[in-house]
Design a protein around this motif. Structure first.
Motif, PDB file in Angstrom:
ATOM      1  N   LYS A  15      36.818  49.538  36.351  1.00  0.00           N
ATOM      2  CA  LYS A  15      37.676  49.203  37.496  1.00  0.00           C
ATOM      3  C   LYS A  15      37.471  47.745  37.913  1.00  0.00           C
ATOM      4  O   LYS A  15      38.434  47.012  38.181  1.00  0.00           O
ATOM      5  CB  LYS A  15      37.367  50.134  38.673  1.00  0.00           C
ATOM      6  CG  LYS A  15      38.163  49.838  39.926  1.00  0.00           C
ATOM      7  CD  LYS A  15      37.757  50.773  41.051  1.00  0.00           C
ATOM      8  CE  LYS A  15      38.464  50.416  42.346  1.00  0.00           C
ATOM      9  NZ  LYS A  15      38.031  51.292  43.475  1.00  0.00           N
ATOM     10  N   ASP A  16      36.220  47.308  37.966  1.00  0.00           N
ATOM     11  CA  ASP A  16      35.916  45.929  38.342  1.00  0.00           C
ATOM     12  C   ASP A  16      36.544  44.935  37.368  1.00  0.00           C
ATOM     13  O   ASP A  16      37.095  43.905  37.771  1.00  0.00           O
ATOM     14  CB  ASP A  16      34.403  45.700  38.384  1.00  0.00           C
ATOM     15  CG  ASP A  16      33.745  46.358  39.577  1.00  0.00           C
ATOM     16  OD1 ASP A  16      34.466  46.770  40.502  1.00  0.00           O
ATOM     17  OD2 ASP A  16      32.503  46.463  39.588  1.00  0.00           O
ATOM     18  N   PHE A  17      36.424  45.259  36.071  1.00  0.00           N
ATOM     19  CA  PHE A  17      36.956  44.353  35.069  1.00  0.00           C
ATOM     20  C   PHE A  17      38.462  44.174  35.246  1.00  0.00           C
ATOM     21  O   PHE A  17      38.979  43.050  35.186  1.00  0.00           O
ATOM     22  CB  PHE A  17      36.647  44.876  33.667  1.00  0.00           C
ATOM     23  CG  PHE A  17      36.998  43.900  32.580  1.00  0.00           C
ATOM     24  CD1 PHE A  17      36.217  42.782  32.351  1.00  0.00           C
ATOM     25  CD2 PHE A  17      38.113  44.091  31.784  1.00  0.00           C
ATOM     26  CE1 PHE A  17      36.541  41.868  31.356  1.00  0.00           C
ATOM     27  CE2 PHE A  17      38.449  43.193  30.787  1.00  0.00           C
ATOM     28  CZ  PHE A  17      37.660  42.078  30.572  1.00  0.00           C
ATOM     29  N   ALA A  18      39.165  45.266  35.484  1.00  0.00           N
ATOM     30  CA  ALA A  18      40.612  45.187  35.712  1.00  0.00           C
ATOM     31  C   ALA A  18      40.920  44.398  36.980  1.00  0.00           C
ATOM     32  O   ALA A  18      41.850  43.581  37.009  1.00  0.00           O
ATOM     33  CB  ALA A  18      41.206  46.590  35.793  1.00  0.00           C
ATOM     34  N   SER A  19      40.116  44.633  38.033  1.00  0.00           N
ATOM     35  CA  SER A  19      40.333  43.907  39.294  1.00  0.00           C
ATOM     36  C   SER A  19      40.140  42.411  39.105  1.00  0.00           C
ATOM     37  O   SER A  19      40.873  41.599  39.672  1.00  0.00           O
ATOM     38  CB  SER A  19      39.363  44.423  40.367  1.00  0.00           C
ATOM     39  OG  SER A  19      39.611  45.774  40.677  1.00  0.00           O
ATOM     40  N   GLY A  20      39.152  42.035  38.297  1.00  0.00           N
ATOM     41  CA  GLY A  20      38.914  40.625  38.035  1.00  0.00           C
ATOM     42  C   GLY A  20      40.065  39.967  37.312  1.00  0.00           C
ATOM     43  O   GLY A  20      40.441  38.830  37.620  1.00  0.00           O
ATOM     44  N   GLU A  21      40.628  40.674  36.331  1.00  0.00           N
ATOM     45  CA  GLU A  21      41.769  40.129  35.605  1.00  0.00           C
ATOM     46  C   GLU A  21      42.961  39.930  36.533  1.00  0.00           C
ATOM     47  O   GLU A  21      43.678  38.925  36.452  1.00  0.00           O
ATOM     48  CB  GLU A  21      42.151  41.062  34.453  1.00  0.00           C
ATOM     49  CG  GLU A  21      41.130  41.107  33.323  1.00  0.00           C
ATOM     50  CD  GLU A  21      41.088  39.821  32.519  1.00  0.00           C
ATOM     51  OE1 GLU A  21      42.001  38.996  32.653  1.00  0.00           O
ATOM     52  OE2 GLU A  21      40.127  39.634  31.751  1.00  0.00           O
ATOM     53  N   ILE A  22      43.172  40.901  37.423  1.00  0.00           N
ATOM     54  CA  ILE A  22      44.292  40.806  38.369  1.00  0.00           C
ATOM     55  C   ILE A  22      44.072  39.635  39.327  1.00  0.00           C
ATOM     56  O   ILE A  22      44.991  38.856  39.603  1.00  0.00           O
ATOM     57  CB  ILE A  22      44.450  42.123  39.149  1.00  0.00           C
ATOM     58  CG1 ILE A  22      44.903  43.235  38.197  1.00  0.00           C
ATOM     59  CG2 ILE A  22      45.449  41.962  40.290  1.00  0.00           C
ATOM     60  CD1 ILE A  22      44.851  44.618  38.796  1.00  0.00           C
ATOM     61  N   LYS A  23      42.845  39.506  39.842  1.00  0.00           N
ATOM     62  CA  LYS A  23      42.550  38.400  40.756  1.00  0.00           C
ATOM     63  C   LYS A  23      42.761  37.053  40.083  1.00  0.00           C
ATOM     64  O   LYS A  23      43.292  36.124  40.690  1.00  0.00           O
ATOM     65  CB  LYS A  23      41.107  38.512  41.272  1.00  0.00           C
ATOM     66  CG  LYS A  23      40.922  39.534  42.380  1.00  0.00           C
ATOM     67  CD  LYS A  23      39.501  39.513  42.884  1.00  0.00           C
ATOM     68  CE  LYS A  23      39.362  40.439  44.085  1.00  0.00           C
ATOM     69  NZ  LYS A  23      40.124  39.952  45.258  1.00  0.00           N
ATOM     70  N   GLN A  24      42.338  36.944  38.830  1.00  0.00           N
ATOM     71  CA  GLN A  24      42.500  35.681  38.122  1.00  0.00           C
ATOM     72  C   GLN A  24      43.970  35.367  37.890  1.00  0.00           C
ATOM     73  O   GLN A  24      44.419  34.235  38.113  1.00  0.00           O
ATOM     74  CB  GLN A  24      41.765  35.736  36.777  1.00  0.00           C
ATOM     75  CG  GLN A  24      41.887  34.457  35.963  1.00  0.00           C
ATOM     76  CD  GLN A  24      40.940  34.433  34.787  1.00  0.00           C
ATOM     77  OE1 GLN A  24      39.722  34.481  34.973  1.00  0.00           O
ATOM     78  NE2 GLN A  24      41.474  34.381  33.582  1.00  0.00           N
ATOM     79  N   ALA A  25      44.718  36.368  37.463  1.00  0.00           N
ATOM     80  CA  ALA A  25      46.139  36.151  37.179  1.00  0.00           C
ATOM     81  C   ALA A  25      46.931  35.793  38.433  1.00  0.00           C
ATOM     82  O   ALA A  25      47.915  35.056  38.360  1.00  0.00           O
ATOM     83  CB  ALA A  25      46.737  37.392  36.522  1.00  0.00           C
ATOM     84  N   SER A  26      46.489  36.290  39.584  1.00  0.00           N
ATOM     85  CA  SER A  26      47.231  36.057  40.825  1.00  0.00           C
ATOM     86  C   SER A  26      46.843  34.758  41.523  1.00  0.00           C
ATOM     87  O   SER A  26      47.435  34.410  42.557  1.00  0.00           O
ATOM     88  CB  SER A  26      47.017  37.231  41.784  1.00  0.00           C
ATOM     89  OG  SER A  26      45.655  37.344  42.152  1.00  0.00           O
ATOM     90  N   SER A  27      45.859  34.031  40.972  1.00  0.00           N
ATOM     91  CA  SER A  27      45.413  32.802  41.641  1.00  0.00           C
ATOM     92  C   SER A  27      45.478  31.582  40.729  1.00  0.00           C
ATOM     93  O   SER A  27      44.842  30.561  41.014  1.00  0.00           O
ATOM     94  CB  SER A  27      43.976  32.978  42.151  1.00  0.00           C
ATOM     95  OG  SER A  27      43.078  33.234  41.087  1.00  0.00           O
ATOM     96  N   LEU A  28      46.252  31.651  39.665  1.00  0.00           N
ATOM     97  CA  LEU A  28      46.358  30.522  38.743  1.00  0.00           C
ATOM     98  C   LEU A  28      47.004  29.316  39.428  1.00  0.00           C
ATOM     99  O   LEU A  28      47.985  29.466  40.166  1.00  0.00           O
ATOM    100  CB  LEU A  28      47.169  30.921  37.507  1.00  0.00           C
ATOM    101  CG  LEU A  28      46.576  32.027  36.635  1.00  0.00           C
ATOM    102  CD1 LEU A  28      47.504  32.357  35.477  1.00  0.00           C
ATOM    103  CD2 LEU A  28      45.189  31.633  36.120  1.00  0.00           C
ATOM    104  N   PHE A  29      46.423  28.158  39.217  1.00  0.00           N
ATOM    105  CA  PHE A  29      46.895  26.881  39.785  1.00  0.00           C
ATOM    106  C   PHE A  29      46.895  26.891  41.313  1.00  0.00           C
ATOM    107  O   PHE A  29      47.575  26.093  41.946  1.00  0.00           O
ATOM    108  CB  PHE A  29      48.292  26.539  39.266  1.00  0.00           C
ATOM    109  CG  PHE A  29      48.361  26.355  37.782  1.00  0.00           C
ATOM    110  CD1 PHE A  29      47.932  25.173  37.197  1.00  0.00           C
ATOM    111  CD2 PHE A  29      48.849  27.369  36.957  1.00  0.00           C
ATOM    112  CE1 PHE A  29      47.981  24.999  35.823  1.00  0.00           C
ATOM    113  CE2 PHE A  29      48.907  27.199  35.586  1.00  0.00           C
ATOM    114  CZ  PHE A  29      48.471  26.015  35.006  1.00  0.00           C
ATOM    115  N   ASP A  30      46.119  27.784  41.918  1.00  0.00           N
ATOM    116  CA  ASP A  30      46.028  27.864  43.379  1.00  0.00           C
ATOM    117  C   ASP A  30      44.869  26.996  43.858  1.00  0.00           C
ATOM    118  O   ASP A  30      43.704  27.378  43.765  1.00  0.00           O
ATOM    119  CB  ASP A  30      45.822  29.314  43.814  1.00  0.00           C
ATOM    120  CG  ASP A  30      45.744  29.457  45.328  1.00  0.00           C
ATOM    121  OD1 ASP A  30      45.943  28.440  46.042  1.00  0.00           O
ATOM    122  OD2 ASP A  30      45.486  30.582  45.805  1.00  0.00           O
ATOM    123  N   CYS A  31      45.179  25.849  44.390  1.00  0.00           N
ATOM    124  CA  CYS A  31      44.143  24.905  44.814  1.00  0.00           C
ATOM    125  C   CYS A  31      43.503  25.287  46.142  1.00  0.00           C
ATOM    126  O   CYS A  31      42.584  24.590  46.610  1.00  0.00           O
ATOM    127  CB  CYS A  31      44.729  23.490  44.913  1.00  0.00           C
ATOM    128  SG  CYS A  31      45.198  22.795  43.325  1.00  0.00           S
TER     129      CYS A  31
END
Length: 384
Positions: free
Chosen positions: A205-221
């Protein structure tokens, strides 16, 4: 970021939990479901201070002080390690026999029916980096077994090469991973330890959550350091933390010891991730096996970038443009290096490392604890 493989699942026979990221500098309120797992050190009633320094051109001294507000007072640990003298091969020596049995067991799980899968498995089991987490498990298991009076590692624990996708292509690599994951899930269920089964489920579950968090914050300064650390925990440290905790559980030690082992794995995992993110800016493409700054190019903002953004407004403009202009990526990399982002990330990695060593104080002195300490220092040597 680390990926989840059957070597980790079966080799460790353990995984993540509902514990935390103990970063005392995290002062902001997080989502309620996360905050239960990411409580700060101050909430636990103690303040950890750390100091990392180079005593000479050859030796590193890491001093850890824990000022505890509880009646048991204070403690201090000093470690001196010669620069460049720690090798993973040497660290692994004390559990070499355990690792050999593990590899044999894992290969027997794959079976010889499919030569391609077997060949892919050989690459996975032989890769040095993939041996680190199983080695951590055996080291913790051996150290905690001493506390429980066990002479042998319980059988449940035993259940830099080219990567599989480079040799066989992505499709075979994915299929090999899927096959081994299915096999590992079956063996985990047969351990008949509900706590460990919950741990592995949480890691997935954590691994999936991490992927989602990363994908949703790309280029977010505007991404914050604590958000980066939570994502890093989900994607990397959760697996390491639960692996070390799981082996302690199988040794039958007190829950306080297994929680300390969780904290050790968590802090070591975070330190490793921060170091990896530093190396993405400081090593060459040949050393990395991929283009330098590849995370930044994809919009994944790591610790060095987050720190540099606090000092250099121009960096924000370049990142938000998603590097459309020729040479803009290299310009961004130069800014990260010039604005102190690397140095501050190094301090962050050292803070996590020092805390990881502090977490080992509950273990008896000996070769296994020393190897666990050296694993932490080996990681820091990568950025010296």
């Amino acid at each position: 970021m680390a990926s989840l493989t059957m070597v980790d699942l079966v080799g460790c026979a353990s995984t993540s939990s509902n514990a935390s990221l103990d970063r005392y500098l995290w002062r902001k309120t997080m989502h309620s479901s996360v905050s239960k797992r990411f409580h700060g050190v101050r909430g636990a009633g103690r303040l950890v201070t750390c100091r990392c320094r180079l005593d000479s051109a050859r030796c590193r001294s890491i001093s850890i002080k824990s000022a505890d507000t509880r009646p048991n007072g204070t403690s201090e640990v000093m470690l001196n390690v010669k620069r460049g003298q720690i090798s993973l091969a040497k660290v692994f020596e004390v559990v070499a026999d355990d690792l050999l049995i593990l590899n044999q067991n894992l290969k027997s799980i794959v079976g010889a029916e499919n030569p391609v899968l077997m060949s892919a498995a050989e690459q996975i089991f032989g890769a040095g980096g993939k041996r680190m987490r199983p080695a951590l498990v055996f080291l913790v298991s051996r150290a905690t077994a001493q506390m429980s009076g066990l002479k042998l590692v319980r059988p449940s624990i035993l259940c830099g090469k080219e990567t599989v996708h480079q040799l066989y292509g992505t499709r075979v690599a994915v299929l090999a991973g899927d096959f081994m994951f299915a096999q590992s899930s079956w063996y985990l269920a047969n351990l008949e330890n509900l706590e460990v089964i919950k741990l592995i489920s949480q890691v997935i579950k954590d691994f999936a959550s991490g992927e989602i968090k990363q994908a949703s914050s790309l280029f977010d300064c505007d991404v914050k350091l604590e958000e980066y650390l939570i994502k890093s925990y989900y994607k990397t440290a959760s697996l390491v933390a639960a692996s070390t905790k799981g082996s302690a559980i199988f040794s039958g030690v007190h829950s306080s010891v297994s929680e300390s082992m969780f904290e050790y794995g968590k802090n070591l995992g975070l330190s490793f991730q921060v170091v990896d993110d530093i190396l993405d800016f400081t090593q060459s493409a040949e050393q990395l096996g991929k283009p330098a700054g590849s995370d930044l190019a994809k919009g994944n903002l790591t610790a060095p970038v987050i720190f540099a953004l606090e000092k250099e407004p121009k960096l924000r403009d370049i990142i938000e443009s998603e590097f459309v202009e020729e040479g803009s990526l290299q310009h961004a990399i130069d800014l990260v290096q010039r604005c102190g982002g690397i140095q501050r990330a190094q301090e962050l990695a050292k803070e996590q490392a020092v805390t990881a060593i502090q977490n080992l104080q509950c273990l008896p002195q000996g070769s296994f604890r020393s190897a666990l300490e050296e694993m932490v220092l080996y990681n820091l040597e990568r950025i010296e």
